[in-house]
Scaffold this motif. Sequence first.
Motif, short mmCIF file in Angstrom:
data_model
loop_
_atom_site.label_atom_id
_atom_site.label_comp_id
_atom_site.label_asym_id
_atom_site.label_seq_id
_atom_site.Cartn_x
_atom_site.Cartn_y
_atom_site.Cartn_z
N TYR A 139 -5.07 29.43 7.33
CA TYR A 139 -6.22 28.99 7.19
C TYR A 139 -7.15 28.96 6.47
O TYR A 139 -7.18 28.17 5.23
CB TYR A 139 -7.20 28.81 8.71
CG TYR A 139 -6.65 28.26 10.06
CD1 TYR A 139 -6.25 26.86 9.88
CD2 TYR A 139 -6.83 28.53 11.45
CE1 TYR A 139 -6.08 26.37 11.02
CE2 TYR A 139 -6.74 28.10 12.18
CZ TYR A 139 -6.19 26.91 12.22
OH TYR A 139 -5.74 26.45 13.88
N ILE A 194 -5.30 27.86 3.27
CA ILE A 194 -5.03 26.20 3.36
C ILE A 194 -6.51 25.99 3.03
O ILE A 194 -6.59 24.84 1.73
CB ILE A 194 -4.87 25.74 4.71
CG1 ILE A 194 -3.14 25.62 5.17
CG2 ILE A 194 -5.04 23.88 4.47
CD1 ILE A 194 -2.58 25.48 6.70
N LEU A 195 -7.51 27.01 3.00
CA LEU A 195 -9.12 26.12 2.60
C LEU A 195 -8.83 25.82 1.44
O LEU A 195 -9.54 25.78 0.70
CB LEU A 195 -10.03 27.26 3.66
CG LEU A 195 -11.47 26.73 3.03
CD1 LEU A 195 -12.06 25.09 2.84
CD2 LEU A 195 -11.71 27.91 3.58
N TYR A 218 -11.41 22.85 7.63
CA TYR A 218 -10.52 24.11 6.97
C TYR A 218 -11.95 24.99 7.36
O TYR A 218 -11.39 26.37 7.67
CB TYR A 218 -9.29 23.46 5.85
CG TYR A 218 -8.66 23.37 6.48
CD1 TYR A 218 -7.60 24.32 7.23
CD2 TYR A 218 -7.80 22.27 6.09
CE1 TYR A 218 -6.75 24.24 7.66
CE2 TYR A 218 -6.71 21.93 7.52
CZ TYR A 218 -5.84 22.72 8.12
OH TYR A 218 -4.33 23.06 8.51
N LEU A 228 -12.31 25.76 11.12
CA LEU A 228 -10.82 26.50 11.77
C LEU A 228 -10.80 27.80 11.15
O LEU A 228 -10.64 28.65 11.87
CB LEU A 228 -9.76 25.40 11.21
CG LEU A 228 -9.27 23.89 12.18
CD1 LEU A 228 -8.29 23.25 11.23
CD2 LEU A 228 -9.58 24.31 13.39
N THR A 229 -11.02 28.05 9.55
CA THR A 229 -10.73 29.33 9.34
C THR A 229 -11.59 30.53 9.74
O THR A 229 -11.77 31.45 10.52
CB THR A 229 -11.27 29.54 7.45
OG1 THR A 229 -9.98 28.52 7.85
CG2 THR A 229 -10.78 30.19 7.16
#
Length: 160
Positions: A90, A93-94, A143, A146-147
């Motif tokens: 995550y 991706i962030l 994100y 989510l992270t």
Amino acid sequence: MFEEILGLPVHVLVVHAVVVFVPLLAVLAVAYVGLPRWRSRLDWALGLLAVAAPVTAYVAVKSGEALTDALVARGFQGPILDQIFEHSRYGDILFRIVLPLGIVAILLLVATSGHPRVPRLPALVTPVLAVAAVALAIAALVYVYLTGHSGAETVWGTTL
């Protein structure tokens, strides 16, 4: 460089900056797009956050890698390591969202600046940058949640 500051893992310190700067960048980018009359008041903050948010996200990723390596070296394994790897994915991706968001924000600042040194741009440039900024801002907010949530679950999920 990304391992410790005063005996504490860099990652646990820098994630707080990411949790503040990334949402601020996302909200300011959307506000800059949606509130053209306020652009002259938002431009300096958007410019600073367009640099600070990707830098802190990068440091968080690199320091997270260093922390993960240290935990693996100490013998961490099993489900906790799976959670750490999910959190790491995550985070990667962030960063891959926040960096383009910062670049698009800077390009949007330049395109809308009206500065005489900025060449006359095609009419579609500003709307395309605006749509990209809003889309990246939404993705960054998703994100960062989510992270952060996966990291908090990893650390605190079984504590209380």
